[in-house]
Design an enzyme around this catalytic site. Structure first.
Site, PDB file in Angstrom:
ATOM      1  N   ASP A  36     -13.577   2.607   6.884  1.00  0.00           N
ATOM      2  CA  ASP A  36     -12.542   3.400   6.209  1.00  0.00           C
ATOM      3  C   ASP A  36     -13.087   3.931   4.881  1.00  0.00           C
ATOM      4  OD1 ASP A  36      -9.879   4.472   5.538  1.00  0.00           O
ATOM      5  OD2 ASP A  36      -9.961   2.938   3.989  1.00  0.00           O
TER       6      ASP A  36
ATOM      7  N   ARG B  52     -12.858  12.410   3.934  1.00  0.00           N
ATOM      8  CA  ARG B  52     -11.551  13.098   4.032  1.00  0.00           C
ATOM      9  C   ARG B  52     -11.155  13.715   2.705  1.00  0.00           C
ATOM     10  NH1 ARG B  52      -7.751   8.676   5.272  1.00  0.00           N
ATOM     11  NH2 ARG B  52      -6.118  10.247   5.386  1.00  0.00           N
TER      12      ARG B  52
ATOM     13  N   LYS C 268      -6.883  -1.549   6.240  1.00  0.00           N
ATOM     14  CA  LYS C 268      -7.109  -2.270   4.967  1.00  0.00           C
ATOM     15  C   LYS C 268      -6.140  -3.436   4.826  1.00  0.00           C
ATOM     16  CE  LYS C 268      -7.227   1.390   2.094  1.00  0.00           C
ATOM     17  NZ  LYS C 268      -7.727   2.680   2.571  1.00  0.00           N
TER      18      LYS C 268
ATOM     19  N   SER D 235      -6.242   4.302   8.153  1.00  0.00           N
ATOM     20  CA  SER D 235      -6.829   3.964   6.858  1.00  0.00           C
ATOM     21  C   SER D 235      -6.026   2.851   6.166  1.00  0.00           C
ATOM     22  CB  SER D 235      -6.855   5.240   5.997  1.00  0.00           C
ATOM     23  OG  SER D 235      -7.154   4.958   4.673  1.00  0.00           O
TER      24      SER D 235
ATOM     25  N   HIS E 262       0.846  -1.196   0.000  1.00  0.00           N
ATOM     26  CA  HIS E 262       0.000   0.000   0.000  1.00  0.00           C
ATOM     27  C   HIS E 262       0.870   1.230   0.000  1.00  0.00           C
ATOM     28  CE1 HIS E 262      -4.265   1.018   0.375  1.00  0.00           C
ATOM     29  NE2 HIS E 262      -3.817   2.196   0.771  1.00  0.00           N
TER      30      HIS E 262
HETATM   31  N1  URA Z   1      -4.050   5.586   1.185  1.00  0.00           N
HETATM   32  C1  URA Z   1      -5.079   5.181   1.983  1.00  0.00           C
HETATM   33  O1  URA Z   1      -5.650   4.112   1.781  1.00  0.00           O
HETATM   34  N2  URA Z   1      -5.447   5.993   2.983  1.00  0.00           N
HETATM   35  C2  URA Z   1      -4.854   7.171   3.244  1.00  0.00           C
HETATM   36  O2  URA Z   1      -5.240   7.843   4.179  1.00  0.00           O
HETATM   37  C3  URA Z   1      -3.786   7.593   2.416  1.00  0.00           C
HETATM   38  C4  URA Z   1      -3.406   6.764   1.378  1.00  0.00           C
END
Ligand code: URA
Length: 433
Positions: A161, A168, A187, A183, A82
């Site tokens: 999220d 956001r 995930k 966040s 990620h």
């Molecule tokens: N990627 C995400 O999934 N969340 C964030 O807050 C920033 C980047």
């Protein structure tokens, strides 16, 4: 407990209990906490911060809003990665098929565009008919059969999220370390992978501006993972200038296809190599970085990584012919060339300016309900360190339908993104740590 009291508490800089954080997140999910109350609390968090415990409570509440996938019946090494968000960041689209072609099972949960940064889900949806909203069973089956799947959040996977991410994006509450951490880490826990490499970006086009802050964010994510019994690795990388050459949804998929055909920009190659290399070593498929590099280069050269991308596209309902025929993509029918104002070297190429320009052209959202123009974006001809002569084409902007005032603003942002010097500037490597 009342949402308004929790918002007031954070506004005053006080610390939340686990129960208060759970109350807010559960309330958002069952409709007893309104979007505007959550937005207000998020803004209070941006000003007052969350401590490490509060960050872990929020991460856990996100995870508990859905299910955690379990791949133990498929493989004991399932990988995920990620990025904390960048401009022109198409690493996932290249990396996942590459790793899958090398035998690593990949379970990738991705998001949409956030703030000025693009999102993998939006990018993939620019492939005609491609579906990112996979049911858990389909997600798992696809990993079993072809080795990789890329899915958006579903009602079963970190839905909290998903809701907060969309808020956001349009309330200027993205750039807070705890919110980014909760966040991303939630995930990665829900995706069920046991090898997770985080790409923590710093610089003009990232939410985190300095190397030091990126280090703090990486530490926070690793600590939060550990509090929730997961081990993560992190790479810290630069986002001063856009990654690669193409920015915008369709354009980034086109560049990813070109990459897997063997034609790539060095900075994109370096970060893909770093993350893929670590993953292969963690998966015990390479004993060291040299061996990993040879495997990666071979998967590109032999076309096996490209073939895997084709399989992923087909499995997720997309038209695999787009691999051979780029005309199947929506690329803006209008274009404008930005020319060099001077002789010399490009000394700065501000990723944030380029992102703002692309967003004005339609590549990102201003409101949650906005559609995006997959064809909007920018192709860079020159990057930091390149020699230029006055009037050389630095980049081309693409769009389909934009008012003249927005277009003028986009052109201005792009022109201002470039700075020039007489001497060749020192080029910072894209991977810092
Ligand atoms: N990627 C995400 O999934 N969340 C964030 O807050 C920033 C980047």
């Amino acid at each position: 407990m009342r949402a308004v009291d929790i918002i007031q508490k954070k506004k005053e800089g006080k610390t939340h209990t686990k129960e208060e954080i759970n109350f807010l997140i559960k309330g958002l999910m069952d409709g007893t906490v309104e979007d505007y109350q959550m937005s207000s609390w998020l803004m209070a968090v941006c000003f007052q911060g969350l401590n490490e415990d509060e960050t872990a409570y929020m991460t856990e509440a996100f995870v508990n809003s859905g299910e955690i996938l379990d791949f133990s019946d498929i493989s004991n090494t399932v990988a995920d990665k990620h990025s904390t968000g960048g401009v022109g960041d198409k690493v996932t689209i290249v990396l996942i098929p590459l790793l899958a072609a090398l035998g690593v099972k990949c379970a990738k949960l991705s998001g949409r565009g956030l703030g000025y940064t693009g999102g993998t889900v939006d990018k993939l949806e620019s492939i005609p008919n491609f579906k990112c909203q996979l049911e858990d069973n389909n997600f798992k089956n696809q990993i079993k059969t072809i080795g990789a799947a890329i899915s958006a959040q579903t009602p079963n996977l970190t839905p909290a999220d998903g809701k907060i991410y969309a808020l956001r994006d349009v309330t200027a509450t993205v750039d807070n370390k705890s919110l980014i951490c909760a966040s991303v880490v939630s995930k990665k826990i829900a995706s069920g992978a046991n090898i997770v490499v985080l790409d923590v970006k710093y610089g003009a086009g990232a939410f985190i501006k300095t190397k030091e802050e990126a280090r703090e964010l990486a530490d926070l994510m690793i600590k939060t993972g550990a509090k929730l019994n997961r081990k993560f690795e992190a790479v810290i990388s630069s986002m001063e200038q856009p990654l690669g050459t193409h920015i915008g949804n369709s354009l980034e998929i086109i560049e990813s296809i070109e990459f897997l055909k063997g034609s790539y920009n060095e900075d994109l190659y370096d970060i893909v190599l770093e993350i893929a290399g670590h993953t292969l070593i963690l998966a015990n498929l390479a004993k060291d970085f040299n061996e990993a590099k040879n495997l990666i280069d071979e998967a590109i050269k032999s076309g096996s990584a490209l073939q895997k991308l084709k399989e992923i596209i087909k499995a997720q309902g997309g038209n695999p012919d787009c691999i051979e025929d780029c005309s199947l993509f929506n690329v803006g029918k209008n274009k404008f060339e930005i020319k060099s104002k001077s002789d010399g070297y490009i000394s700065k190429l501000d990723a944030l300016n380029i992102a703002k320009a692309c967003k004005l052209l339609g590549a990102g959202r201003d409101k949650k309900s906005d559609d995006i123009d997959f064809g909007a974006g920018c192709i860079l001809n020159k990057k930091i360190g390149d020699k230029v002569q006055k009037d050389d084409i630095l980049c081309t902007l693409y769009w389909n339908n934009v008012e003249q005032t927005r277009l003028n603003e986009a052109v201005k942002y792009t022109e201002d993104a470039f700075e020039y010097s007489n001497l060749k500037p020192e080029i910072q490597p894209v991977v810092y740590k």
